[in-house]
Structure formats: C-alpha cells, structure tokens
Design a protein around this motif. Structure first.
Motif, short mmCIF file in Angstrom:
data_model
loop_
_atom_site.label_atom_id
_atom_site.label_comp_id
_atom_site.label_asym_id
_atom_site.label_seq_id
_atom_site.Cartn_x
_atom_site.Cartn_y
_atom_site.Cartn_z
N PHE A 84 -22.93 37.21 -0.37
CA PHE A 84 -23.16 37.77 1.28
C PHE A 84 -23.85 37.69 1.75
N SER A 85 -23.56 37.78 2.93
CA SER A 85 -24.66 37.78 4.21
C SER A 85 -23.89 38.55 5.78
N ASP A 86 -24.99 39.54 6.65
CA ASP A 86 -23.96 39.98 7.02
C ASP A 86 -24.22 38.96 8.48
N GLU A 87 -24.73 37.60 8.21
CA GLU A 87 -24.65 36.80 9.00
C GLU A 87 -24.86 35.99 8.61
N ILE A 88 -23.55 35.40 10.07
CA ILE A 88 -22.64 34.74 9.97
C ILE A 88 -23.31 33.07 9.61
N LYS A 89 -24.48 32.93 9.68
CA LYS A 89 -25.82 31.83 9.72
C LYS A 89 -25.92 31.18 8.19
N LEU B 25 -23.74 32.22 5.79
CA LEU B 25 -23.44 31.98 5.39
C LEU B 25 -22.67 30.35 5.28
#
Ligand SMILES: [Zn+2]
Lengths: 143, 436
Positions: free
Chosen positions: B384-389, B391
């Motif tokens: 998981f990442s807090d950045e769309i790019k 994911l």
C-alpha cells in the motif's frame, strides 16, 4: 514539524467513506482534515485525526489497509492570495509536491495547507526561510 | 543425510525387476476387471482387446481409457470388482457438476493405502517420533482419513484436527508441539496469516516439515509457505479415483518432482487432445492404472492433471519414476481469447512481485464477444502507498508480467485485505462468468 497522516485504501468509494467516518466517530476520533484521491478503479483516503495510533488500529481491525505518512501543515491567512504566496515560494525553490489539500481552521481566520513533498527536509527548510508558519503536529491534531 | 526408506526393496528396485512385477500385476488386473466389471468388459470388447493381448507393459496402450464420466455413469458402486460384503469403506469426491464419484476399499485396500501413505510420510522425512498435525478434511474426502491411517502406520502421533477452526489449530500446534503439518497449500497460507494476526511467530512453533497436496501450487508458493511457517514444504500427490493421498511423494532431495509408487500405480503421460501416449519427459495429461487395488481398481484413468515423468534415478536412491509438480489441470485451464491460461501461472507471477500476497482470484467475463480476465489482488500493508501513482505502477507491473508470461492482457483490480475468501480446503481461484 511533521504531521502524521493516515492513508486508507478504498476498494470502491461508495459506502466505504461513510463506513470509515462512522468507525472513527464510534471511537470519538475527530477528523481534522480529509481528502480523497481516486482513479476509476480505486481510491486513497488521506486523513488527519486527533488520535493517530487509535485510528490506525481501529481501521485495521475493521479490515482496511492503512498506511502512515509524514506531511507538512503550512498555515496561511485565509484571504485572497494566501495560497498563491505559498505556491510561488514552492515553485521558486523547485520543491516537488506529491500532493496537497487544504482546510480552514475553526476560527476561519487561517487556512491550513497539507503538503507531501518528495524531499520533506528541504521543503521545511525552504518554507521556513521564506517566513511561512509550519504547524507542529500537536497544533494540527488539536485544531 | 542418509535416506530413510519405508520399504527399501521396493523403493530402490532396479527398473527391470520393477517392470516385471508391474507386468505380472497388470495382467492379473486386466483379467480380473474383464471378468468382473461389465463397463470394462464392454469397453474392451468394443476396442477389440482381450486380457491375453497384454504381453508387455507397452500393451497397456491397447486398453481404453477410463474417465470420470464412466464412474458417474455407474454411480454409485457399478465399477466395484468385489461384492459389497467385502467393501469396508467408501469415499466420494464432490462433483461440481453432476453426481459425485464413489470409490470403495476392501480391508486389504485399506492396509495397502496405509502402507503407501506411511511410505509417503517417510519419504517426506517424517518418522515415528513426529507429532503429525493432520489438517486435511476428514470425511468423504480421502485426504483426512488417508493421511491419518498412514501416519498411524508409521507410528507417529496423529492429531486428527481436520480443516477449519484455524485459531484453535494454532493453539494446538503451540500446546502439542506439532512437527509435521499435513494440509492443502492454500490452507497452510491461511494458517500462516492467522498466526500473524494472533502474533504467533513461526519460530515459536516446532513445525519442521509441511506435506501439502490436493491442489496445484507453484514453486513461488512453496517459498512463501516455507518462509511464513518456518518449515520445509514438500509435495504429495493423490486422488480418490486412484486411491487417495499416497500415489506419489516428493523426497527431501528431489528437484524434479514426486516419486510415483510404481509398484502399485502405473503412470503414463498422454496428449490430452489425441489420447496418444507421449515419450518420457514430455508434458501432458497424467494417466494412472492401479496395480494392486482390490475393490476399485482403475485402468488408464485420466486424471486431467498436467505433469511429466522423469525416469532417471534420484539422489535419494529411489528408482521410482518422478512426476513433475502438477502445474495445472486440463479442466481448470482457461481459454482467454484463444490463449491457454492456468491459475497457477497467475499465482507464479503474483508471488514473484515483492509484497504481494498469494491470495488472488481470477474473474472471467465476456463483454460482447471479448473475454475479459480480471485478477483481483489484495492490497496488503507492504504494497500500500498513499500515492496513487505507486499503486498504479504496481497494477501496471502485474499486468505486464502476466502479459509477458501468459500472453494475455488482463485487468488487475486491487481489493481490500481479506476481501478474497480464505480456503479451508481447496481454494477457489477462478470465477468464470462466461456461460455461453
Ligand atoms: Zn528422491
């Protein structure tokens, strides 16, 4: 100088957002700021809350994927041009913004801008040099 | 480490000796089923073969195949060679379509099976000193009871825990000191995940070996299970129509698959489309003829499992042929826009991506005339990442890897953790919504 932000994976947006806010409300966790970034397939909810650890645990227990990131909160007077001055400074210093969102504090006098930069140390240093107020985490959690 | 055999003579017999035993047993079997089982007699008559035509092992190819439908058509007991008086147990495999298939055992069959399963456990490194945690389902499915009798025959202590109630299983492992785990690979992952959520470190358990079977699983999955459960994972093969678990078993030093217990089961590899026998080393559908079973022998039973056979002697000293890990089934093969796709290939790709959990589901739909394959992948904390790019990069990478390896373009859908149902037996990997 850094504020802990919680990010939550949203498989699909409808319903999930309401579910998350009510889970937090049940635990008397207050949301200070919130933003949703999304694509056609999924979304990411970013939250600033007053009780970070508790929020993280309760969301995880409810089956959500949760991550924590450090962000910076910059306070600017809530008047025309307030945001523009910060953005100008950022551009001048060539800081790279990953994302940002904003909210107005309770008194309505100041706006708080939440930033995530690729290089956080340099960003803090540059913004302070240009005279901006960067809020401490306790200040943000208790806004 | 020197090899420990259960029946050293049979396991290390030079091949000419083994083949002569096989031929004698085959001739006896063919004569018996021709005399006693009408469906076999009819098929052989139609093919113009008599028991006297079997004069070498190669003559096996003259005999007609047996398929699952033959068992269904003669449901429940029509293919048994003995009267019900002599049958002491039946098992059945669930039919996803139509009737289940029923298999029967005489007292001797139960003894043979226990011996083979004991041989399999010993081959995987289990001894009488072990605490065997048997999480295969007990009941009509052959896994639970088959493994149970074998472990008892070996002299080990058996915990007949069966499937389900996962938290309690972990407590039992802790309290009883389970050393050998028997389960499906997907259930082993479920156990590992539950342990993690309970805060139980795999090092705190006494598990040494995991003997996993009953569904196809990839090499990457093996690594994953070994790491997460802190044990050596070995593969076991069997199916109820042949006997149950204990048809073939991986030894601890084989890199080429599982030893088929050939003194009891004669394997062949055929081209699934033409039925023609393929030479050693070629990949195709696995076919078995049982050589020693009394109640329910099968002749050239088509397993639908895809494998290949290696005849060279193994490092462990066993002369028994090895069958490659089953990588798929002719019937779970999906045809997506004309390309053959096996769920195990998708699994292989996913487990190869750092941080991706091997919980996945493949959904196939048809939009107009186009097949759409969607692979659902759970978003674990580690990806998981807090950045769309980030994911998006991940889903693009999985899509690209699947395209590279399988040759089909798929959609990757990220889903919440535990959104995909966990297996307590065999995992359901594919949901095919195309019903045309
Ligand atoms: Zn071997």
């Amino acid at each position: 100088m850094r504020v802990e932000q919680i990010a939550v994976f949203l498989e699909n947006k409808s319903g999930r957002l309401a579910e998350i806010t009510s889970i937090l409300a049940d635990k008397s966790i207050n949301i200070r700021a919130l933003s949703v970034a999304d694509t056609a397939d999924f979304g990411i909810l970013r939250l600033i809350v007053d009780k970070v650890g508790e929020a993280e645990n309760v969301l995880r227990d409810n089956g959500f994927t949760v991550g924590k990131t450090n962000v910076i909160a910059v306070e600017v007077p809530d008047r025309t041009g307030g945001l523009a001055t910060v953005l100008k400074s950022i551009e001048k210093q060539k800081l790279n913004v990953e994302y940002m969102y904003a909210f107005v504090n309770k008194t309505g006098e100041n706006a708080v801008l939440i930033f995530r930069f690729d290089n956080m140390d340099r960003a803090i240093e540059s913004l302070q040099k240009d005279g901006f107020t960067i809020l401490k985490s306790e200040e943000v959690y208790s806004l | 480490m020197s090899t420990i055999y259960w029946e050293e003579e049979m396991e290390t017999l030079p091949r000419p000796g083994l083949e002569s035993i096989q031929l004698k047993r085959l001739q006896k079997l063919v004569a018996r089923v021709y005399e006693r089982v009408e469906p076999y007699r009819k098929k052989m008559d139609a093919a113009g073969v008599t028991p006297q035509d079997i004069t070498s092992l190669a003559d096996l190819q003259k005999l007609p195949f047996t398929v699952k439908d033959d068992l269904r058509d003669n449901y429940p007991f029509g293919m048994f060679t003995t009267s019900m008086e002599d049958i002491v147990r039946v098992h059945a495999s669930s039919g996803t379509t139509g009737k289940p298939t029923v298999v029967g055992y005489t007292q001797n069959d139960i003894g043979t099976w226990a011996g083979l399963m004991a041989r399999a456990l010993a081959c995987g490194g289990a001894t009488k000193g072990d605490m065997v945690h048997n999480a295969y389902g007990y009941g009509l499915f052959t896994g639970g009871l088959g493994a149970h009798y074998g472990a008892e025959k070996l002299g080990a202590t058996v915990i007949p825990v069966s499937g389900g109630n996962t938290k309690r299983q972990i407590t039992i492992m802790q309290d009883f000191g389970s050393t050998v785990l028997l389960s499906t690979p997907s259930y082993a992952l479920n156990l590992a995940e539950t342990m993690e959520s309970m805060g139980v470190a795999p090092e705190s358990l006494s598990l040494r070996v995991g003997i996993f079977g009953a569904e196809p699983w990839s090499e990457n999955m093996r690594e994953e299970v070994e790491k997460k459960l802190n044990l050596q994972a070995v593969d076991i093969y069997g199916l109820s129509e042949v006997i149950g678990p204990g048809v073939a078993m991986e030894c601890l030093n084989s890199s080429k698959g599982m030893h088929v217990f050939e003194d009891h089961f004669l394997p062949e590899i055929i081209n699934p489309e033409t039925g023609e026998a393929l030479p050693p080393g070629e990949k195709g559908e696995l076919v078995f003829t049982t050589l020693t079973k009394e109640a329910f022998p099968v002749i050239r039973y088509r397993t639908k499992d895809i494998s290949r056979l290696y005849y060279e002697t193994c490092n462990c000293g066993r002369t028994l042929v090895r069958m490659e890990k089953v990588t798929g089934r002719t019937d779970d093969m999906l045809i997506i826009r004309g390309v053959n796709v096996f769920p195990s290939q998708v699994e292989h790709v996913l487990v190869g991506v750092e941080g991706v959990e091997p919980h996945y589901q493949i959904i196939v739909e048809r939009e107009g005339t186009l097949d759409i394959m969607t692979v659902e992948v759970e978003v674990s904390d580690s990806i998981f990442s807090d950045e769309i790019k980030n994911l998006e990069q991940l889903t693009k990478r999985i899509t690209r890897d699947i395209k590279d390896i399988l040759g089909v373009t798929c959609k990757v859908k990220l889903v919440n953790p535990r959104a995909i149902q966990r297996s307590e037996g065999k995992a359901q990997r594919v949901i095919d919504k195309r019903k045309i």
